[in-house]
Design a protein around this motif. Structure first.
Motif, PDB file in Angstrom:
ATOM      1  N   ASP A  31      89.345  20.359  31.859  1.00 28.65           N
ATOM      2  CA  ASP A  31      90.400  21.279  31.582  1.00 28.65           C
ATOM      3  C   ASP A  31      91.191  21.329  32.674  1.00 28.65           C
ATOM      4  N   HIS A  32      92.540  21.530  32.590  1.00 25.84           N
ATOM      5  CA  HIS A  32      93.543  21.820  33.539  1.00 25.84           C
ATOM      6  C   HIS A  32      94.241  22.970  33.174  1.00 25.84           C
ATOM      7  N   ILE A  33      93.957  24.202  33.672  1.00 26.34           N
ATOM      8  CA  ILE A  33      94.422  25.694  33.109  1.00 26.34           C
ATOM      9  C   ILE A  33      95.246  26.296  34.209  1.00 26.34           C
ATOM     10  N   GLY A  34      96.506  26.422  33.843  1.00 28.96           N
ATOM     11  CA  GLY A  34      97.591  27.151  34.734  1.00 28.96           C
ATOM     12  C   GLY A  34      97.545  28.716  34.034  1.00 28.96           C
ATOM     13  N   ILE A  35      97.247  29.525  34.877  1.00 31.97           N
ATOM     14  CA  ILE A  35      96.995  30.874  34.699  1.00 31.97           C
ATOM     15  C   ILE A  35      98.532  31.576  35.401  1.00 31.97           C
ATOM     16  N   VAL A 152      96.362  29.586  39.431  1.00 27.77           N
ATOM     17  CA  VAL A 152      97.170  30.453  39.343  1.00 27.77           C
ATOM     18  C   VAL A 152      98.520  30.160  40.031  1.00 27.77           C
ATOM     19  N   SER A 153      99.626  30.237  39.208  1.00 30.63           N
ATOM     20  CA  SER A 153     100.957  29.574  40.012  1.00 30.63           C
ATOM     21  C   SER A 153     102.073  30.423  39.052  1.00 30.63           C
ATOM     22  N   HIS A 154     103.256  30.456  39.920  1.00 31.68           N
ATOM     23  CA  HIS A 154     104.547  30.473  39.215  1.00 31.68           C
ATOM     24  C   HIS A 154     105.503  29.652  39.353  1.00 31.68           C
ATOM     25  N   ASP A 155     105.264  28.332  40.061  1.00 28.11           N
ATOM     26  CA  ASP A 155     105.913  27.158  40.068  1.00 28.11           C
ATOM     27  C   ASP A 155     105.663  26.423  38.799  1.00 28.11           C
ATOM     28  N   ARG A 156     107.003  26.332  38.061  1.00 31.83           N
ATOM     29  CA  ARG A 156     107.196  25.678  36.776  1.00 31.83           C
ATOM     30  C   ARG A 156     106.829  24.269  36.746  1.00 31.83           C
ATOM     31  N   ARG A 157     107.217  23.718  37.957  1.00 32.61           N
ATOM     32  CA  ARG A 157     107.044  22.221  37.837  1.00 32.61           C
ATOM     33  C   ARG A 157     105.413  21.938  38.077  1.00 32.61           C
ATOM     34  N   LEU A 158     104.736  22.892  38.753  1.00 36.84           N
ATOM     35  CA  LEU A 158     103.360  22.697  38.985  1.00 36.84           C
ATOM     36  C   LEU A 158     102.533  22.796  37.496  1.00 36.84           C
ATOM     37  N   ALA A 163      99.215  21.335  34.212  1.00 33.89           N
ATOM     38  CA  ALA A 163      98.412  22.187  33.123  1.00 33.89           C
ATOM     39  C   ALA A 163      98.647  21.617  31.701  1.00 33.89           C
ATOM     40  N   THR A 164      97.277  21.490  30.956  1.00 32.50           N
ATOM     41  CA  THR A 164      97.131  21.029  29.577  1.00 32.50           C
ATOM     42  C   THR A 164      96.744  22.322  28.874  1.00 32.50           C
ATOM     43  N   LYS A 165      96.375  23.629  29.423  1.00 31.50           N
ATOM     44  CA  LYS A 165      96.506  24.756  28.773  1.00 31.50           C
ATOM     45  C   LYS A 165      97.191  25.896  29.649  1.00 31.50           C
ATOM     46  N   GLY A 179      98.667  23.091  25.934  1.00 23.31           N
ATOM     47  CA  GLY A 179      99.943  22.574  26.277  1.00 23.31           C
ATOM     48  C   GLY A 179     100.397  23.007  27.670  1.00 23.31           C
ATOM     49  N   ASN A 180     101.595  22.633  28.272  1.00 18.26           N
ATOM     50  CA  ASN A 180     102.034  23.130  29.679  1.00 18.26           C
ATOM     51  C   ASN A 180     102.909  24.193  29.448  1.00 18.26           C
ATOM     52  N   TYR A 181     103.615  24.560  30.593  1.00 19.67           N
ATOM     53  CA  TYR A 181     104.494  25.700  30.462  1.00 19.67           C
ATOM     54  C   TYR A 181     105.571  25.652  29.594  1.00 19.67           C
ATOM     55  N   ASP A 182     106.063  24.516  29.362  1.00 19.14           N
ATOM     56  CA  ASP A 182     107.366  24.334  28.391  1.00 19.14           C
ATOM     57  C   ASP A 182     106.656  24.717  27.062  1.00 19.14           C
ATOM     58  N   ALA A 183     105.670  23.980  26.681  1.00 24.53           N
ATOM     59  CA  ALA A 183     105.190  24.116  25.454  1.00 24.53           C
ATOM     60  C   ALA A 183     104.577  25.622  25.204  1.00 24.53           C
ATOM     61  N   TYR A 184     104.170  26.246  26.373  1.00 25.87           N
ATOM     62  CA  TYR A 184     103.989  27.737  26.261  1.00 25.87           C
ATOM     63  C   TYR A 184     105.137  28.438  25.699  1.00 25.87           C
ATOM     64  N   ARG A 185     106.430  28.182  26.570  1.00 22.60           N
ATOM     65  CA  ARG A 185     107.644  28.961  26.213  1.00 22.60           C
ATOM     66  C   ARG A 185     108.072  28.642  24.630  1.00 22.60           C
ATOM     67  N   GLU A 186     107.827  27.497  24.205  1.00 21.60           N
ATOM     68  CA  GLU A 186     108.154  27.248  22.967  1.00 21.60           C
ATOM     69  C   GLU A 186     107.218  28.038  21.813  1.00 21.60           C
ATOM     70  N   GLN A 187     106.071  28.366  22.247  1.00 25.33           N
ATOM     71  CA  GLN A 187     105.168  28.922  21.471  1.00 25.33           C
ATOM     72  C   GLN A 187     105.510  30.555  21.587  1.00 25.33           C
TER      73      GLN A 187
END
Length: 485
Positions: A31-35, A152-158, A163-165, A179-187
């Motif tokens: 897993d590649h998880i962005g918090i 943990v990051s606030h860098d949207r590029r990272l 991130a896959t979750k 998904g990544n941050y853009d997918a999170y924003r859509e959800q």
């Protein structure tokens, strides 16, 4: 999918404040998880629980693999020989540990953590202080990392590239998004729209029930009045109306009204989502600039100590432009901003220029004065606008009355950002405003900068932030100031 870590019935508090309450949460191998989450919600605490540096107050953490851990603060490596030579070269690390900048310290610590492979990797804000080249190298290094990555990051590029979750930490819980941050924003946007629609339906049903209840109450009163009139006139009811004479109609109406009231009580309002308010900054004749280029320089040279930062540069900063100054760590971005504010004979500055400057707080605010009262003393704007700015930066109506001396570090930073926008000025100067603030504050700051009618000069290593707000981009490189957009 093989399990890497499982959290079960986790409870974690600090003093009287419950920070995390997680019934169950699992991480699987690879897993590649962005918090993500607001400051103070428990993101770093969650990483420490995952690593085992913190034992939960209650619950269990089951670990199936070992993790390397990169905290926000840690000592520099003791032995440079232990670092991967190729990685050190790509990071352009010096061969000493004295007099390092914040970015160089971060690179040394990252080199140490990445020089030894482990099946799991936990990173807490790894891009802090890194310049754009450093962030790019980190992304490339982690893009092909074969293992379980949690960061943990606030860098949207990272977040978008790695991130896959996405785990969103809020109000003690963790919500998992695919998904990544853009997918999170859509959800999140879909969820917000669904809540808005549910809110409209709730209001319509509430109004319908309230109207029906009122109607039944009026009918019951009228039925009671009619029954009283009949009794007064001694009208003898016939067999067919005798049951109604015994107030059956009235009771039926009252029963219906009670049933409707019960349905109204059971009607659940959907959770309200805090939405940003549209900001409209009023114009000021006193601060209006008419010069098309309120800041410009001819053959401008900047030196700090023995180091030449800029040599014979020409530039013109346009009225109302949102200008980003980018470049590697140590090229002189902050020094250049300071020179613009201080003034110089080689600079041309409109006489009506008034600066409002953001720099990281070097002290803690003191006093019992309320946050809103403190800001109102520094502005000519109406209170409604100041409240809107604070609301957009994440302060609730209750929090704006907090005393200054109880503000957390994150709250003090957000207050300082608000302070920059409410001061009477026509040019804002923001030096690394995205450091140490969470994603929701970064996105609110983007909206404020776009809405601000004056000129804004800012530095940032957050490429997504620069792309969102900059109308002009200047790069400091090789002692030159180059317009790249």
């Amino acid at each position: 999918m093989e399990l890497a870590i499982k959290l079960k019935n986790i409870q974690q508090s600090f003093g009287a404040k419950e920070v995390l309450n997680i019934p169950e949460l699992a991480i699987y191998q690879n897993d590649h998880i962005g918090i993500i989450g607001d400051n103070g919600t428990g993101k770093s605490t969650l990483l420490r629980l995952l690593k085992g540096n913190l034992a939960p107050d209650a619950g269990e953490v089951q670990r199936k693999i070992d993790f390397r851990y990169y905290p926000q603060q840690a000592p520099l490596p003791k032995n440079l020989a232990d670092l991967d030579g190729e990685l050190s070269s790509r990071l352009a690390l010096p061969n000493h540990l004295e007099g390092l900048s914040g970015g160089e310290q971060s690179k040394f610590r990252l080199a140490e953590i990445l020089s030894t492979y482990e099946l799991g990797l936990l990173l807490d804000e790894p891009t802090t202080h890194l310049d754009e080249a450093g962030v790019e190298l980190l992304v490339e290094e982690l893009r092909y990392y074969y293992g379980t990555l949690v960061f943990v990051s606030h860098d949207r590029r990272l977040l978008n590239q790695l991130a896959t979750k996405i785990w969103e930490v809020a109000e003690g819980g963790v919500t998992v998004y695919s998904g990544n941050y853009d997918a999170y924003r859509e959800q999140k946007e879909s969820h917000t729209l669904a809540l808005a629609k549910a809110g409209e339906q709730y209001q319509k049903e509430k109004q319908r029930l309230e109207t029906a209840i009122e109607k039944k109450k009026v009918q019951a009163i009228k039925a009671n009045q009619l029954s009283a009139k009949k009794r007064k006139k001694n009208i003898r009811p016939d067999r067919l109306s005798s049951s109604k004479q015994k107030d059956t109609v009235q009771k039926s109406l009252q029963k219906t009204a009670k049933a409707l009231a019960s349905r109204l009580d059971q009607l659940e309002a959907p959770d309200a989502q805090s939405r940003q308010r549209k900001i409209h900054f009023p114009s000021s004749q006193m601060l209006t600039l008419h010069n098309k280029y309120p800041l410009s320089g001819t053959n401008f040279t900047l030196q700090k100590g023995n180091k030449l930062l800029l040599e014979r540069c020409d530039f013109q900063f346009g009225l109302g432009e949102k200008i980003a100054l980018v470049g590697d760590n140590g090229v002189g971005k902050t020094s250049f901003l300071q020179a613009l504010i201080a003034g110089d004979e080689r600079l041309t500055r409109s006489p009506k220029v008034v600066f409002s400057v953001y720099q990281q707080l070097a002290y803690r605010l003191k006093g019992k004065e309320a946050l809103l009262t403190y800001l109102m003393k520094e502005t000519d704007y109406p209170e409604k606008l100041v409240r809107s700015i604070l609301h957009n930066l994440g302060f609730s109506q209750i929090e704006i009355n907090k005393p200054l001396d109880v503000l957390s570090g994150g709250e003090a930073t957000r207050l300082q950002l608000a302070q920059v926008f409410v001061r009477p000025a026509n040019i804002l100067v923001l030096d690394e405003p995205t450091n140490f603030i969470d994603l929701s504050t970064i996105e609110a700051l983007e909206e404020l900068i776009r809405a601000y009618p004056g000129t804004v000069l800012f530095t940032s290593h957050d490429r997504a932030f620069v792309e969102q707000v900059a109308t002009k981009i200047y790069e400091l490189k090789d002692q030159q100031l180059l317009e790249v957009l």
